[in-house]
Design an enzyme around this catalytic site. Structure first.
Site, PDB file in Angstrom:
ATOM      1  N   GLU A 162       7.629   0.142   2.205  1.00  0.00           N
ATOM      2  CA  GLU A 162       7.204   0.698   3.488  1.00  0.00           C
ATOM      3  C   GLU A 162       6.902  -0.392   4.513  1.00  0.00           C
ATOM      4  O   GLU A 162       7.218  -0.222   5.701  1.00  0.00           O
ATOM      5  CB  GLU A 162       6.009   1.627   3.258  1.00  0.00           C
ATOM      6  CG  GLU A 162       6.433   2.917   2.567  1.00  0.00           C
ATOM      7  CD  GLU A 162       5.320   3.639   1.833  1.00  0.00           C
ATOM      8  OE1 GLU A 162       4.128   3.352   2.116  1.00  0.00           O
ATOM      9  OE2 GLU A 162       5.632   4.495   0.979  1.00  0.00           O
TER      10      GLU A 162
ATOM     11  N   TYR B 258      -3.371   4.672  -0.054  1.00  0.00           N
ATOM     12  CA  TYR B 258      -3.064   4.709  -1.482  1.00  0.00           C
ATOM     13  C   TYR B 258      -4.338   4.619  -2.321  1.00  0.00           C
ATOM     14  O   TYR B 258      -4.415   5.194  -3.409  1.00  0.00           O
ATOM     15  CB  TYR B 258      -2.092   3.590  -1.854  1.00  0.00           C
ATOM     16  CG  TYR B 258      -0.667   3.900  -1.457  1.00  0.00           C
ATOM     17  CD1 TYR B 258       0.155   4.629  -2.306  1.00  0.00           C
ATOM     18  CD2 TYR B 258      -0.144   3.476  -0.243  1.00  0.00           C
ATOM     19  CE1 TYR B 258       1.471   4.927  -1.963  1.00  0.00           C
ATOM     20  CE2 TYR B 258       1.160   3.767   0.121  1.00  0.00           C
ATOM     21  CZ  TYR B 258       1.960   4.495  -0.734  1.00  0.00           C
ATOM     22  OH  TYR B 258       3.247   4.803  -0.380  1.00  0.00           O
TER      23      TYR B 258
END
Length: 390
Positions: free
Chosen positions: A140, A98
């Site tokens: 996640e 990310y």
């Protein structure tokens, strides 16, 4: 939650950012892959980069998330994020990636919006990005933790490869090692990794079409996609005895465990998740009311015809309607319509097929009185429908 400081900035700049996302996202991917070419090996789809679908998906998800925050600053769009998180975990996305995305995405934003961007605008959009990223990271982590093992990829041996309708193939696999396998539920999918002729590894998700609760079998049915790179390898090159790398099962559009009516509306290879649900319901001897609606080009094209009709016959509360583009006596002609289908008011509706089909059936189901929250759909490949369906 979106801060009061950022909300008016996002609201004011959303139309402009949305207008320019079409140039921002290709810029971003170009920068990221130049710096990290390894991300194309077994993670990002090269085919979807070539046809622009991945860029559209990223643009759609960012715009949809920002729009949701502007409308409800204290809430995050859980359904959208859950869908993305399940796709991410099926690919093995990690938290550190990310930060990589952030770096190159915001370099692209700064370049494409150089004529209007200010420190305040950059700060507000940074807040949006990390609100989305942090929510996904949390989801996640939870999805990874639910699995029976901590491995992203495990080896499975192909024990059967059977033709299934026009241009389709069913693969049956068994574990190739002793890694504990996760029990799946109807509607979930696995990612399948293959190595292409040029050595690059590519991944695609396929719904499990049968035996979902087995930890010693994985069954999925594929349609050859000449525009993609994975299914041609599976159809042409993979043989019985070969070993493939599979992910754990993921997916949030799953069969509910209640006792209310069920409606499965599918087209083409989109029948695979409903086929797995029917197989489980038949095995359980379920007495739920089940309406199976399927659309195909022709009767011979139906990939899971035998399996699905057999399971419908086993269920006392099930009935099947079929639409065929090539007219055949005894079946509906043309494209599926819900006009003459009586949908129980409390039914859960599951839709899977090409995007135009799903949009049409979803709208028809809602027009027929089914609440939008009771209409579930699954999209494979880049999710271009995020902004319009949430």
């Amino acid at each position: 939650m979106l801060s009061e400081k950022s909300r008016p900035i996002i609201e004011a700049t959303l139309p402009l950012v949305g207008e320019r996302l079409g140039s921002i996202t290709p810029n971003f991917y170009s920068r990221m892959f130049a710096a990290h070419p390894e991300l194309l090996d077994g993670l990002f789809s090269r085919a979807n980069q070539r046809n622009g679908e991945q860029q559209k998906a990223l643009a759609g998800s960012i715009a949809a998330f920002a729009s949701a925050l502007v409308a409800n600053p204290d809430l995050v769009p859980e359904q959208m994020l859950s869908r993305i998180a399940n796709k991410h975990t099926s690919l093995g996305i990690t938290e550190d990636q990310y930060q990589i995305v952030y770096k190159y995405l915001f370099e692209a934003i700064a370049e494409e919006l150089a004529d209007v961007i200010t420190a305040e605008i950059a700060e507000a959009w940074t807040e949006v990005y990390w609100l989305m990223a942090d929510a996904l990271i949390k989801l996640e982590k939870g999805l990874y933790a639910r699995q029976a093992n901590d491995k992203m990829w495990t080896p499975w041996k192909v024990v059967e490869k059977n033709p299934a309708g026009t241009g389709c193939m069913t693969f049956v696999l068994e574990p190739a090692d002793h890694t504990p396998a996760t029990v799946a539920v109807p509607g979930q999918f696995v990612s399948v990794k293959v190595t292409l002729a040029d050595g690059l590894r590519q991944v695609r998700q396929y719904s499990l079409s049968s035996d979902v609760e087995s930890t010693t079998r994985r069954v999925f049915t594929t349609k050859r996609d000449d525009g993609g790179e994975v299914s041609p390898v599976l159809h042409n090159d993979v043989q019985v005895g070969d070993v493939l790398e599979l992910s754990n099962p993921y997916g949030d559009v799953t069969l509910d465990d209640g006792d209310g009516p069920l409606v499965f509306a599918t087209a083409g290879i989109g029948c695979t998740p409903s086929a797995s649900a029917l197989r489980l319901l038949a095995a359980q001897g379920s007495d739920r009311e089940v309406i199976v609606l399927h659309a195909e080009k022709s009767l011979d094209a139906w990939a899971l015809r035998e399996q699905m009709t057999e399971d419908v016959e086993k269920l006392d509360g099930a009935n099947l309607q079929l639409w065929l583009e090539e007219p055949t006596e005894g079946f509906n002609a043309g494209f599926m319509t819900l006009q003459d289908v009586v949908l129980p008011a409390d039914a859960s509706v599951y839709v899977c097929g090409p995007l135009p089909f799903m949009k049409s059936i979803r709208s028809q189901a809602i027009d027929a009185g089914i609440p939008a929250t009771k209409v579930h759909y699954e999209v494979f490949g880049p999710d271009l429908w995020l902004a319009s369906a949430n």
